[in-house]
Design an enzyme around this catalytic site. Structure first.
Site, short mmCIF file in Angstrom:
data_model
loop_
_atom_site.label_atom_id
_atom_site.label_comp_id
_atom_site.label_asym_id
_atom_site.label_seq_id
_atom_site.Cartn_x
_atom_site.Cartn_y
_atom_site.Cartn_z
N ARG A 91 0.82 -1.22 0.00
CA ARG A 91 0.00 0.00 0.00
C ARG A 91 0.85 1.27 0.00
O ARG A 91 0.33 2.36 -0.17
CB ARG A 91 -0.94 -0.02 1.20
CG ARG A 91 -1.98 -1.10 1.07
CD ARG A 91 -2.76 -1.30 2.34
NE ARG A 91 -3.49 -2.55 2.27
CZ ARG A 91 -4.68 -2.75 2.82
NH1 ARG A 91 -5.28 -1.78 3.48
NH2 ARG A 91 -5.26 -3.92 2.72
N LEU B 292 15.46 -11.54 -0.50
CA LEU B 292 14.24 -10.79 -0.77
C LEU B 292 14.56 -9.63 -1.71
O LEU B 292 15.57 -8.95 -1.52
CB LEU B 292 13.65 -10.22 0.53
CG LEU B 292 13.36 -11.23 1.64
CD1 LEU B 292 12.97 -10.51 2.92
CD2 LEU B 292 12.25 -12.18 1.21
N GLU B 293 13.71 -9.41 -2.69
CA GLU B 293 13.88 -8.31 -3.63
C GLU B 293 12.80 -7.27 -3.35
O GLU B 293 11.61 -7.58 -3.42
CB GLU B 293 13.77 -8.81 -5.07
CG GLU B 293 14.82 -9.85 -5.45
CD GLU B 293 14.39 -11.29 -5.20
OE1 GLU B 293 13.18 -11.56 -5.06
OE2 GLU B 293 15.27 -12.15 -5.13
N LYS C 248 21.49 -23.82 0.27
CA LYS C 248 22.13 -23.48 1.56
C LYS C 248 22.74 -22.08 1.56
O LYS C 248 23.75 -21.84 2.21
CB LYS C 248 23.15 -24.54 1.96
CG LYS C 248 22.53 -25.90 2.19
CD LYS C 248 23.52 -26.92 2.71
CE LYS C 248 22.82 -28.25 2.92
NZ LYS C 248 23.73 -29.28 3.41
#
Length: 188
Positions: free
Chosen positions: A116, A136-137, A179
């Site tokens: 949001r 994470l992108e 890994k």
């Protein structure tokens, strides 16, 4: 395929250490302050982003090439709040380490709190028998700087159990991101 419940997720953590560390319930307050929630939910797990970030920058005038990635495209930061420049991108990683069972595929979706605000979280599926920290992108789609809060919720993982066990898992084919620890850059 079926989506797995909180009960199944809890049992997979207890019996197979699927998520470490694991928050058994939604955490919404830390040190008397509201935070972006993380922990077990009805049909998923909200993971946290660590304080380790790699932020895209153009200070070295390089080009982004997934086959020949230049680490100088990024600046490293260990911070409690990551500031992503307007219309830019950053990499982070989960606090949690995941070990995915052979009969499970995991899909990641963003948190509505970030969505949001124009911040999109993207992660490719976690394949059967993959394990590691999840890179994470974060895309800041706005014309303004955007904040990402370390050690707070960043995304939700949904666990899909297959009707059959796969013939070939990520571990079997020795996947290149197996890994992984920390924020992992593109590999070819």
């Amino acid at each position: 395929m079926s989506i797995m419940s909180d009960k199944w997720i809890r049992e997979a953590v207890i019996n197979h250490k699927m998520i470490e560390p694991f928050a058994e319930k939604q955490v919404r307050v830390k040190d008397s302050e509201k935070i972006i929630s993380y922990g077990l939910s009805s049909y998923g797990y909200d993971a946290r982003v660590s304080n380790e970030f790699k932020i895209f920058t153009n200070i070295n005038s390089t080009m982004v090439d997934p086959k020949n990635f230049d680490k100088y495209n990024l600046v490293d930061r260990e911070v409690d709040v990551c500031i992503i420049p307007p219309n830019s991108f950053a990499l982070g990683r989960t606090v949690e380490y995941f070990k995915i069972p052979r009969d499970v595929l995991v899909i990641c979706v963003g948190k509505s709190t970030y969505a949001r605000c124009g911040i999109i979280v993207n992660v490719t599926p976690l394949e059967p028998e993959w394990e590691g920290h999840v890179t994470l992108e974060f895309s800041n789609t706005t014309p303004l700087p955007a904040k990402i809060y370390a050690n707070e919720g960043a995304c939700q993982f949904l666990f899909l159990k297959g009707d059959q066990i796969c013939d070939l898992s990520y571990a079997d084919r020795q996947g290149k991101y197996m890994k992984q620890l920390g924020v992992t850059l593109p590999l070819t």
